[in-house]
Design a protein around this motif. Structure first.
Motif, PDB file in Angstrom:
ATOM      1  N   GLU A  47      -3.249   3.736   6.178  1.00  0.00           N
ATOM      2  CA  GLU A  47      -2.186   3.134   5.368  1.00  0.00           C
ATOM      3  C   GLU A  47      -2.663   2.817   3.948  1.00  0.00           C
ATOM      4  N   PHE A  48      -3.972   2.838   3.731  1.00  0.00           N
ATOM      5  CA  PHE A  48      -4.529   2.499   2.429  1.00  0.00           C
ATOM      6  C   PHE A  48      -4.339   3.643   1.445  1.00  0.00           C
ATOM      7  N   MET A  49      -3.757   3.348   0.275  1.00  0.00           N
ATOM      8  CA  MET A  49      -3.497   4.367  -0.749  1.00  0.00           C
ATOM      9  C   MET A  49      -2.718   5.533  -0.146  1.00  0.00           C
TER      10      MET A  49
ATOM     11  N   LYS B  99     -10.786  -0.167   0.918  1.00  0.00           N
ATOM     12  CA  LYS B  99     -10.915   0.190   2.331  1.00  0.00           C
ATOM     13  C   LYS B  99     -11.233   1.669   2.436  1.00  0.00           C
ATOM     14  N   ASN B 100     -11.928   2.016   3.484  1.00  0.00           N
ATOM     15  CA  ASN B 100     -12.232   3.427   3.716  1.00  0.00           C
ATOM     16  C   ASN B 100     -10.952   4.148   4.131  1.00  0.00           C
TER      17      ASN B 100
ATOM     18  N   ASN C  95       1.521   9.625  -4.945  1.00  0.00           N
ATOM     19  CA  ASN C  95       0.869   9.625  -6.260  1.00  0.00           C
ATOM     20  C   ASN C  95      -0.517   8.980  -6.242  1.00  0.00           C
ATOM     21  N   GLN C  96      -0.972   8.533  -5.066  1.00  0.00           N
ATOM     22  CA  GLN C  96      -2.284   7.904  -4.952  1.00  0.00           C
ATOM     23  C   GLN C  96      -3.314   8.827  -4.305  1.00  0.00           C
TER      24      GLN C  96
END
Length: 275
Positions: A40-42, A33-34, A46-47
């Motif tokens: 909420e993505f990554m 996902k962009n 640590n991401q």
């Protein structure tokens, strides 16, 4: 460009249509996902590096460098089998999920979801892959099918995929064997007594096809340098890897990180190809 970061693509390189299709297929298959549109993505601390790499590699802005896939193949990272994908702007490690490839072969959707197909539809599906109309699918035809979808299969994954379909181990997949895999999936569907859609079932057996399959990603700018462990003089690091695995191993040093990523290739010759 390889892991060392040598640039052969111009800043304003405009990918051709099949390169764009290949990148779009990877985005869909890995369920990316962009990050700009999906906060909420990554989102874990640590991401952050991976999140920035995803933005740069797959969702560049209009004036930013466009990345394309250079090569991909099986490696081991932290003792786990992973697929290494090398792009002009960086690299990424993803989990290998055979079930997702099975569903792609049975149905053209690259999302990992599959609709229930009747006998006639399965026959047409089989004929679409059977390029020489021989009545069976060989390794080349299956490889070519995935290539047309923008995906490259390495030999290890292709071996496992053939095992799933080729029940009599004669080296090809017959129409009956092709249908048998679908029958087994249907049997599992009945066993689980799912009243949801067929795609919902496949999502369950593939452990959530909407879950991102990407482990970690880096941009070229994140890399300090790369060492071939076979010719490395760091005996302490060699001891960690072991004498036998050293010729198969790349040590990827990231900026600001003292301990390198140890990437173990499946063949010694692959070390030179990646590095």
């Amino acid at each position: 460009m390889r892991l060392t970061g040598y640039e052969i693509f111009a800043q304003q390189y405009d990918p051709v249509w099949w390169e764009k299709k290949e990148m779009d297929t990877i985005v869909e298959f890995l369920a990316l996902k962009n990050p700009i549109d999906h906060l909420e993505f990554m989102s874990k601390p640590n991401q952050e590096v991976t999140k920035k790499a995803i933005s740069a590699l797959f969702y560049p802005r209009s004036m930013e460098r466009k990345s394309v896939l250079l090569k991909r193949g099986m490696v081991f990272l932290d003792g786990k089998e992973r697929e290494l994908m090398l792009f002009t702007g960086g690299f990424a490690f993803s989990r290998v999920e055979l079930d997702s490839l099975v569903t792609l072969l049975l149905d053209a959707s690259s999302s990992g979801k599959i609709k229930q197909l009747g006998p006639d539809e399965l026959n047409r599906r089989f004929s679409l892959i059977d390029a020489d109309c021989s009545g069976s699918l060989d390794r080349w035809e299956i490889t070519d099918f995935f290539r047309r979808m923008g995906m490259s299969l390495n030999e290890t994954v292709l071996d496992e995929l053939m095992k799933r379909f080729d029940s009599n181990r004669d080296g090809v997949v017959s129409l009956d064997e092709f249908k048998e895999v679908m029958r087994k999936l249907q049997k599992q569907l009945d066993h689980h007594n799912l009243k949801a859609s067929w795609s919902g079932f496949v999502k369950a057996v593939t452990k959530d096809s909407d879950t991102c399959k990407l482990d970690v990603a880096y941009q070229v700018s994140d890399i300090d340098y790369v060492k071939n462990m076979g010719s490395c003089e760091n005996e302490e690091l060699k001891m960690i890897v072991g004498e036998d695995l050293a010729p198969f191993t790349l040590a990827v040093y990231l900026k600001g990180v003292q301990v390198p990523l140890l990437v173990i290739c499946t063949k010694a010759g692959h070390v030179e190809a990646w590095a």
